[in-house]
Write a protein that holds these residues in place. Structure first.
Motif, PDB file in Angstrom:
ATOM      1  N   VAL A  52       0.687  -1.112  -0.164  1.00 12.50           N
ATOM      2  CA  VAL A  52      -0.053   0.015  -0.200  1.00 12.50           C
ATOM      3  C   VAL A  52       0.869   1.399  -0.124  1.00 12.50           C
ATOM      4  O   VAL A  52       0.729   2.078  -0.766  1.00 12.50           O
ATOM      5  N   THR A  53       1.903   1.315   0.800  1.00 17.04           N
ATOM      6  CA  THR A  53       2.905   2.550   0.964  1.00 17.04           C
ATOM      7  C   THR A  53       3.592   2.572  -0.434  1.00 17.04           C
ATOM      8  O   THR A  53       3.653   3.673  -1.183  1.00 17.04           O
ATOM      9  N   ALA A  54       3.926   1.433  -1.125  1.00 17.67           N
ATOM     10  CA  ALA A  54       4.723   1.379  -2.285  1.00 17.67           C
ATOM     11  C   ALA A  54       3.757   1.925  -3.276  1.00 17.67           C
ATOM     12  O   ALA A  54       4.368   2.778  -4.175  1.00 17.67           O
ATOM     13  N   ALA A  55       2.620   1.677  -3.155  1.00 18.85           N
ATOM     14  CA  ALA A  55       1.525   2.159  -4.316  1.00 18.85           C
ATOM     15  C   ALA A  55       1.545   3.722  -4.192  1.00 18.85           C
ATOM     16  O   ALA A  55       1.465   4.444  -5.218  1.00 18.85           O
ATOM     17  N   ARG A  56       1.436   4.256  -2.856  1.00 23.40           N
ATOM     18  CA  ARG A  56       1.139   5.493  -2.738  1.00 23.40           C
ATOM     19  C   ARG A  56       2.508   6.240  -3.149  1.00 23.40           C
ATOM     20  O   ARG A  56       2.469   7.514  -3.532  1.00 23.40           O
ATOM     21  N   LEU A  57       3.745   5.722  -2.943  1.00 26.78           N
ATOM     22  CA  LEU A  57       4.952   6.315  -2.989  1.00 26.78           C
ATOM     23  C   LEU A  57       4.923   6.522  -4.494  1.00 26.78           C
ATOM     24  O   LEU A  57       5.522   7.437  -5.488  1.00 26.78           O
ATOM     25  N   ASN A  58       4.664   5.415  -5.473  1.00 32.80           N
ATOM     26  CA  ASN A  58       4.691   5.235  -6.629  1.00 32.80           C
ATOM     27  C   ASN A  58       3.808   6.312  -7.552  1.00 32.80           C
ATOM     28  O   ASN A  58       4.188   6.811  -8.470  1.00 32.80           O
ATOM     29  N   SER A  59       2.725   6.805  -6.894  1.00 30.51           N
ATOM     30  CA  SER A  59       1.665   7.627  -7.375  1.00 30.51           C
ATOM     31  C   SER A  59       2.334   8.867  -7.465  1.00 30.51           C
ATOM     32  O   SER A  59       1.713   9.974  -8.179  1.00 30.51           O
ATOM     33  N   ARG A 105       5.146   9.714  -8.842  1.00 26.64           N
ATOM     34  CA  ARG A 105       5.936   9.914 -10.369  1.00 26.64           C
ATOM     35  C   ARG A 105       4.889  10.374 -11.283  1.00 26.64           C
ATOM     36  O   ARG A 105       3.750  10.037 -11.389  1.00 26.64           O
ATOM     37  N   SER A 106       5.346  11.233 -12.017  1.00 24.03           N
ATOM     38  CA  SER A 106       4.601  12.069 -13.001  1.00 24.03           C
ATOM     39  C   SER A 106       4.460  11.106 -14.036  1.00 24.03           C
ATOM     40  O   SER A 106       5.230  10.300 -14.373  1.00 24.03           O
ATOM     41  N   ARG A 107       3.185  10.844 -14.726  1.00 28.17           N
ATOM     42  CA  ARG A 107       2.740  10.084 -15.632  1.00 28.17           C
ATOM     43  C   ARG A 107       2.810  10.929 -17.038  1.00 28.17           C
ATOM     44  O   ARG A 107       2.680  10.333 -18.134  1.00 28.17           O
ATOM     45  N   SER A 108       2.701  12.250 -16.846  1.00 34.47           N
ATOM     46  CA  SER A 108       2.636  12.780 -17.944  1.00 34.47           C
ATOM     47  C   SER A 108       4.037  13.760 -18.064  1.00 34.47           C
ATOM     48  O   SER A 108       4.572  14.050 -17.050  1.00 34.47           O
TER      49      SER A 108
END
Length: 120
Positions: free
Chosen positions: A77-84, A86-89
């Protein structure tokens, strides 16, 4: 500091307000955090309270000490939040400032501002 309070970070922020973004700690170098103990202890306590990231500002020695002593396993869950984070655009600053969504958010901020102009 709220960075050490599971009540504020989990009960209020995550549960009551339904915030699912990344939570950064206060600057753990601040004097008010010193009551918790040495920097690695502060970092551990902030992570246990619900912070995803800990900030240690202007204290390289404390950063190195914390990196040497703190061993953390990041849950999915923390990994997903941290990954979010990152800019996707890949917008340039000019493209961002010209976007309708940016302008809408800026306008909302101005409505809550005290009338003083600020620059972005």
């Amino acid at each position: 500091p709220a960075s050490f309070s599971r009540k504020w970070l989990v009960d209020e922020l995550r549960t009551k307000l339904r915030f699912n973004g990344c939570v950064f700690s206060d600057d753990l170098s601040m004097e008010g955090a010193s009551v918790i103990g040495a920097m690695p202890v502060r970092a551990q306590r902030a992570l246990e309270a619900g912070c995803d990231m800990v900030l240690i500002c202007n204290n390289r020695e404390a950063v190195l000490q914390t990196l040497d002593q703190l061993h953390v396993t990041v849950d999915p869950v923390t990994a997903a939040r941290l990954n979010s984070l990152r800019s996707r655009s890949h917008l340039s600053q000019a493209q961002l400032l010209a976007s309708g969504q940016w302008q809408d958010y800026r306008d909302q901020l101005y409505r809550y501002w005290d009338g003083t102009q600020f620059t972005v």
